[in-house]
Scaffold this motif. Structure first.
Motif, PDB file in Angstrom:
ATOM      1  N   GLY A  67       0.801  -1.210   0.000  1.00 34.30           N
ATOM      2  CA  GLY A  67       0.000   0.000   0.000  1.00 34.30           C
ATOM      3  C   GLY A  67       0.834   1.261   0.000  1.00 34.30           C
ATOM      4  O   GLY A  67       2.056   1.226   0.110  1.00 34.30           O
ATOM      5  N   PRO A  68       0.171   2.415  -0.085  1.00 36.09           N
ATOM      6  CA  PRO A  68       0.872   3.696  -0.129  1.00 36.09           C
ATOM      7  C   PRO A  68       1.485   4.034   1.216  1.00 36.09           C
ATOM      8  O   PRO A  68       0.982   3.654   2.263  1.00 36.09           O
ATOM      9  N   ASP A  69       2.580   4.763   1.194  1.00 34.64           N
ATOM     10  CA  ASP A  69       3.272   5.199   2.403  1.00 34.64           C
ATOM     11  C   ASP A  69       3.369   6.717   2.345  1.00 34.64           C
ATOM     12  O   ASP A  69       4.140   7.260   1.568  1.00 34.64           O
ATOM     13  N   LEU A  70       2.575   7.406   3.129  1.00 35.32           N
ATOM     14  CA  LEU A  70       2.550   8.859   3.108  1.00 35.32           C
ATOM     15  C   LEU A  70       3.322   9.378   4.304  1.00 35.32           C
ATOM     16  O   LEU A  70       2.939   9.160   5.456  1.00 35.32           O
ATOM     17  N   SER A  71       4.431  10.063   4.043  1.00 37.75           N
ATOM     18  CA  SER A  71       5.298  10.517   5.122  1.00 37.75           C
ATOM     19  C   SER A  71       4.644  11.639   5.903  1.00 37.75           C
ATOM     20  O   SER A  71       4.014  12.527   5.361  1.00 37.75           O
ATOM     21  N   GLY A  72       4.811  11.559   7.218  1.00 41.16           N
ATOM     22  CA  GLY A  72       4.364  12.644   8.092  1.00 41.16           C
ATOM     23  C   GLY A  72       2.874  12.774   8.246  1.00 41.16           C
ATOM     24  O   GLY A  72       2.403  13.769   8.797  1.00 41.16           O
ATOM     25  N   LEU A  73       2.080  11.833   7.768  1.00 38.88           N
ATOM     26  CA  LEU A  73       0.625  11.944   7.828  1.00 38.88           C
ATOM     27  C   LEU A  73       0.088  11.123   9.001  1.00 38.88           C
ATOM     28  O   LEU A  73       0.296   9.906   9.065  1.00 38.88           O
ATOM     29  N   ALA A  74      -0.587  11.792   9.942  1.00 36.29           N
ATOM     30  CA  ALA A  74      -1.170  11.090  11.076  1.00 36.29           C
ATOM     31  C   ALA A  74      -2.522  10.513  10.667  1.00 36.29           C
ATOM     32  O   ALA A  74      -3.396  11.232  10.179  1.00 36.29           O
ATOM     33  N   ILE A  75      -2.648   9.214  10.864  1.00 35.57           N
ATOM     34  CA  ILE A  75      -3.871   8.531  10.444  1.00 35.57           C
ATOM     35  C   ILE A  75      -4.501   7.850  11.646  1.00 35.57           C
ATOM     36  O   ILE A  75      -3.843   7.083  12.356  1.00 35.57           O
ATOM     37  N   GLU A  76      -5.761   8.120  11.877  1.00 29.79           N
ATOM     38  CA  GLU A  76      -6.491   7.439  12.935  1.00 29.79           C
ATOM     39  C   GLU A  76      -6.948   6.071  12.443  1.00 29.79           C
ATOM     40  O   GLU A  76      -7.275   5.898  11.264  1.00 29.79           O
ATOM     41  N   THR A  77      -6.951   5.112  13.349  1.00 34.80           N
ATOM     42  CA  THR A  77      -7.318   3.752  12.969  1.00 34.80           C
ATOM     43  C   THR A  77      -8.368   3.196  13.914  1.00 34.80           C
ATOM     44  O   THR A  77      -8.612   3.743  14.990  1.00 34.80           O
ATOM     45  N   ALA A  78      -8.976   2.099  13.489  1.00 31.68           N
ATOM     46  CA  ALA A  78      -9.948   1.389  14.314  1.00 31.68           C
ATOM     47  C   ALA A  78      -9.852  -0.087  13.997  1.00 31.68           C
ATOM     48  O   ALA A  78      -9.524  -0.482  12.868  1.00 31.68           O
ATOM     49  N   GLU A  79     -10.155  -0.895  14.989  1.00 33.13           N
ATOM     50  CA  GLU A  79     -10.103  -2.332  14.820  1.00 33.13           C
ATOM     51  C   GLU A  79     -11.479  -2.871  14.468  1.00 33.13           C
ATOM     52  O   GLU A  79     -12.476  -2.509  15.100  1.00 33.13           O
ATOM     53  N   ALA A  80     -11.559  -3.714  13.463  1.00 30.31           N
ATOM     54  CA  ALA A  80     -12.839  -4.307  13.062  1.00 30.31           C
ATOM     55  C   ALA A  80     -13.331  -5.231  14.167  1.00 30.31           C
ATOM     56  O   ALA A  80     -12.578  -6.072  14.669  1.00 30.31           O
ATOM     57  N   ARG A  81     -14.598  -5.075  14.520  1.00 28.66           N
ATOM     58  CA  ARG A  81     -15.179  -5.869  15.598  1.00 28.66           C
ATOM     59  C   ARG A  81     -16.199  -6.854  15.039  1.00 28.66           C
ATOM     60  O   ARG A  81     -16.978  -6.515  14.141  1.00 28.66           O
ATOM     61  N   ALA A  82     -16.189  -8.047  15.598  1.00 26.57           N
ATOM     62  CA  ALA A  82     -17.166  -9.052  15.175  1.00 26.57           C
ATOM     63  C   ALA A  82     -18.559  -8.632  15.603  1.00 26.57           C
ATOM     64  O   ALA A  82     -18.752  -8.029  16.663  1.00 26.57           O
ATOM     65  N   THR A  83     -19.545  -8.922  14.778  1.00 27.61           N
ATOM     66  CA  THR A  83     -20.927  -8.583  15.100  1.00 27.61           C
ATOM     67  C   THR A  83     -21.844  -9.703  14.630  1.00 27.61           C
ATOM     68  O   THR A  83     -21.546 -10.404  13.664  1.00 27.61           O
ATOM     69  N   GLN A  84     -22.950  -9.874  15.338  1.00 27.84           N
ATOM     70  CA  GLN A  84     -23.926 -10.897  15.011  1.00 27.84           C
ATOM     71  C   GLN A  84     -25.163 -10.256  14.378  1.00 27.84           C
ATOM     72  O   GLN A  84     -25.365  -9.048  14.465  1.00 27.84           O
ATOM     73  N   GLY A  85     -25.993 -11.087  13.779  1.00 28.75           N
ATOM     74  CA  GLY A  85     -27.232 -10.581  13.187  1.00 28.75           C
ATOM     75  C   GLY A  85     -27.000  -9.664  12.012  1.00 28.75           C
ATOM     76  O   GLY A  85     -27.698  -8.664  11.843  1.00 28.75           O
ATOM     77  N   VAL A  86     -25.987  -9.975  11.198  1.00 27.51           N
ATOM     78  CA  VAL A  86     -25.673  -9.139  10.033  1.00 27.51           C
ATOM     79  C   VAL A  86     -26.817  -9.224   9.027  1.00 27.51           C
ATOM     80  O   VAL A  86     -27.258 -10.317   8.672  1.00 27.51           O
ATOM     81  N   PRO A  87     -27.337  -8.080   8.564  1.00 24.48           N
ATOM     82  CA  PRO A  87     -28.436  -8.113   7.594  1.00 24.48           C
ATOM     83  C   PRO A  87     -27.988  -8.668   6.254  1.00 24.48           C
ATOM     84  O   PRO A  87     -26.793  -8.761   5.957  1.00 24.48           O
ATOM     85  N   LEU A  88     -28.972  -9.042   5.440  1.00 29.07           N
ATOM     86  CA  LEU A  88     -28.660  -9.578   4.118  1.00 29.07           C
ATOM     87  C   LEU A  88     -28.017  -8.532   3.222  1.00 29.07           C
ATOM     88  O   LEU A  88     -27.148  -8.839   2.410  1.00 29.07           O
ATOM     89  N   GLY A  89     -28.459  -7.298   3.339  1.00 34.80           N
ATOM     90  CA  GLY A  89     -27.909  -6.255   2.502  1.00 34.80           C
ATOM     91  C   GLY A  89     -28.732  -4.991   2.566  1.00 34.80           C
ATOM     92  O   GLY A  89     -29.802  -4.951   3.189  1.00 34.80           O
ATOM     93  N   THR A  90     -28.210  -3.951   1.934  1.00 36.48           N
ATOM     94  CA  THR A  90     -28.902  -2.664   1.837  1.00 36.48           C
ATOM     95  C   THR A  90     -29.132  -2.353   0.366  1.00 36.48           C
ATOM     96  O   THR A  90     -28.179  -2.387  -0.428  1.00 36.48           O
ATOM     97  N   VAL A  91     -30.367  -2.067   0.002  1.00 35.39           N
ATOM     98  CA  VAL A  91     -30.727  -1.868  -1.401  1.00 35.39           C
ATOM     99  C   VAL A  91     -31.491  -0.552  -1.550  1.00 35.39           C
ATOM    100  O   VAL A  91     -32.081  -0.058  -0.591  1.00 35.39           O
ATOM    101  N   PRO A  92     -31.468   0.036  -2.738  1.00 31.04           N
ATOM    102  CA  PRO A  92     -32.232   1.271  -2.953  1.00 31.04           C
ATOM    103  C   PRO A  92     -33.727   0.995  -3.053  1.00 31.04           C
ATOM    104  O   PRO A  92     -34.152  -0.083  -3.486  1.00 31.04           O
ATOM    105  N   GLY A  93     -34.510   1.969  -2.665  1.00 33.45           N
ATOM    106  CA  GLY A  93     -35.961   1.846  -2.744  1.00 33.45           C
ATOM    107  C   GLY A  93     -36.613   3.201  -2.925  1.00 33.45           C
ATOM    108  O   GLY A  93     -35.995   4.240  -2.668  1.00 33.45           O
TER     109      GLY A  93
END
Length: 362
Positions: A36-62
Motif C-alpha cells: 500500500g501507499p506510504d505517506l510521510s508525516g501523515l497522522a492517520i487514525e485507525t480502528a479495529e474491526a469488531r465481530a458482530t452478530q445478526g448481520v443483515p442480508l444487505g442494503t438496497v435502494p428503494g
C-alpha cells in the motif's frame, strides 16, 4: 472501538522494504494485494474491526410510494361553481374537514321536489282517511278507500326518494353544498379555484391517508433467492440533529418471481410505518434484516470509501495501508456493517481517506 493516531514512515521511504521499517521484522502482505501507499508525516487514525452478530442480508435502494387504498377522491354530487376553497395542496386535514363550498342549480330543484312531495303526502293522508271513513259508513265502496290508501303509499315513496336525494346533496336552500374530507390525511391535489367550475365527473380534491407507506425495492441478483415475504426491513431517516438518524421498521410484502434481464435485479415491495420526513416519491436505502443469524464485522462509517464503483477500506499492513474491496450490508449510526472482505481484529484507517486514495492511485 479503539481510535488511535498512526504516523507513517519518514520522507523518501515510499514502498521500500517494510522489514527494515519495522525493526527488522518482515511484514507479510496477503496474496493478491500489493504493498500500500506510504505517506510521510501523515497522522492517520485507525480502528479495529469488531465481530458482530445478526448481520443483515444487505442494503438496497428503494422508492417510497403510497398503497393503492391510501388515495381518496372527493367529488361533488352535482356540478356547480366553487364559491370558496378552504385548503391548499400539502395541508393536513382531519376527517370531516371542509374542503370547498360549491353552489349548484340542481339541488335547488331537489329542494322544491322535496317540498312538493311533502305536500302530496299530506293531501294523500287526508284523502285516505276520509275515504276510509265513508267506506266504513257504507256511503262509498271499499274499493275507493283502497285506491286512496294506495295513492298514499305512492306519495310516501316519492317523499322518501326526495329526502334521499336531498340528503345526498347536502345542500342548503340556495343550492350551496360543502365538500368535506372523507378521511384524515394530507391534501395531495386541489383541482379547483375560487369562482371556477366544479365538474361532477372529475375530482377537485384528492386526499392521501397518513397510514403506512409502500417501498418499491430493487434487489440485486445475489439477493433474489434469499429475500422472502415477511422479512424485516429498516430505513434510517435523518433527524436533522448532528447527523443523527431515526430507524423506521417494516417488512417485505412480495418478491417478483423473475429477474429483469436488463438490470439483472428483482423487484420487491415492502411496507413501512409512517414517520416524519417520509413522503411519497422519496428515494431511500433499505436494510433487509433477513433471519438475523449472519456474522460479520463493524467499522466506523468513515473507514469506508468508494473506489471504482465498489466499497473499500484501507487495511493496515505493518507501517502501510492497502485498499481492499468489501461488501457493506448496512450503514447507520456511524457504523458500517461488512459481510465480506474483512475479518475481526484487522485494523483500518478512519481518517485521511482522501489522501490514501490519491496515493494508491499513483
Amino acid at each position: 472501538m479503539t481510535m488511535r493516531p498512526h504516523a507513517l514512515l519518514a520522507p523518501g521511504l515510499l514502498l521500500l522494504g517494510l522489514a527494515a521499517c519495522s525493526g527488522g521484522e518482515e511484514t507479510t502482505v496477503p496474496a493478491g494485494e500489493e504493498a500500500g501507499p506510504d505517506l510521510s508525516g501523515l497522522a492517520i487514525e485507525t480502528a479495529e474491526a469488531r465481530a458482530t452478530q445478526g448481520v443483515p442480508l444487505g442494503t438496497v435502494p428503494g422508492q417510497v410510494s403510497l398503497p393503492p387504498e391510501a388515495r381518496v377522491a372527493v367529488t361533488p354530487p352535482f356540478p356547480g361553481a366553487a364559491i370558496r376553497v378552504y385548503v391548499i395542496e400539502g395541508q393536513a386535514v382531519s376527517r370531516g374537514a371542509p374542503l370547498a363550498l360549491v353552489r349548484a342549480a340542481e339541488p335547488v330543484s331537489i329542494s322544491a321536489d322535496l317540498a312538493r312531495a311533502r305536500s302530496q303526502v299530506g293531501l294523500a293522508e287526508a284523502r285516505s282517511t276520509r275515504m276510509e271513513q265513508l267506506a266504513s259508513e257504507g256511503i262509498i265502496a271499499q274499493a275507493r278507500a283502497d285506491e286512496a290508501a294506495a295513492e298514499l303509499q305512492q306519495a310516501r315513496a316519492t317523499l322518501a326518494e326526495a329526502q334521499r336525494m336531498a340528503a345526498i346533496s347536502g345542500t342548503g336552500p340556495d343550492g350551496s353544498m360543502t365538500l368535506r374530507s372523507p378521511i384524515s390525511g394530507r391534501v395531495a391535489h386541489v383541482g379547483v379555484e375560487t369562482g371556477g367550475p366544479v365538474d361532477g365527473m372529475e375530482a377537485p380534491f384528492v386526499i392521501e391517508a397518513g397510514g403506512p407507506f409502500r417501498i418499491d425495492l430493487q434487489l440485486p441478483e445475489r439477493l433474489a433467492r434469499q429475500v422472502r415475504p415477511g422479512m424485516a426491513v429498516e430505513v434510517q431517516l435523518p433527524t436533522g440533529v448532528d447527523g443523527q438518524t431515526m430507524p423506521v421498521g417494516g417488512q417485505i410484502l412480495s418478491v417478483a418471481p423473475s429477474i429483469d434481464p436488463q438490470t439483472r435485479s428483482v423487484m420487491a415491495k415492502a411496507s413501512i410505518g409512517a414517520a416524519p420526513g417520509l413522503v411519497s416519491g422519496q428515494n431511500v436505502m433499505v436494510t433487509i434484516s433477513g433471519s438475523g443469524d449472519g456474522t460479520g464485522v463493524s467499522v466506523p462509517s468513515t473507514a469506508v470509501t468508494r473506489i471504482g464503483g465498489e466499497d473499500h477500506v484501507f487495511v493496515r499492513h505493518g507501517e502501510s495501508f492497502m485498499p481492499r474491496a468489501v461488501q457493506v450490508v448496512a450503514n447507520a449510526g456511524g457504523e458500517a456493517v461488512i459481510a465480506e472482505g474483512l475479518v475481526a481484529g484487522e485494523v483500518v484507517a478512519t481518517s485521511a481517506i482522501t489522501e490514501l486514495k490519491a496515493a494508491s492511485a499513483e
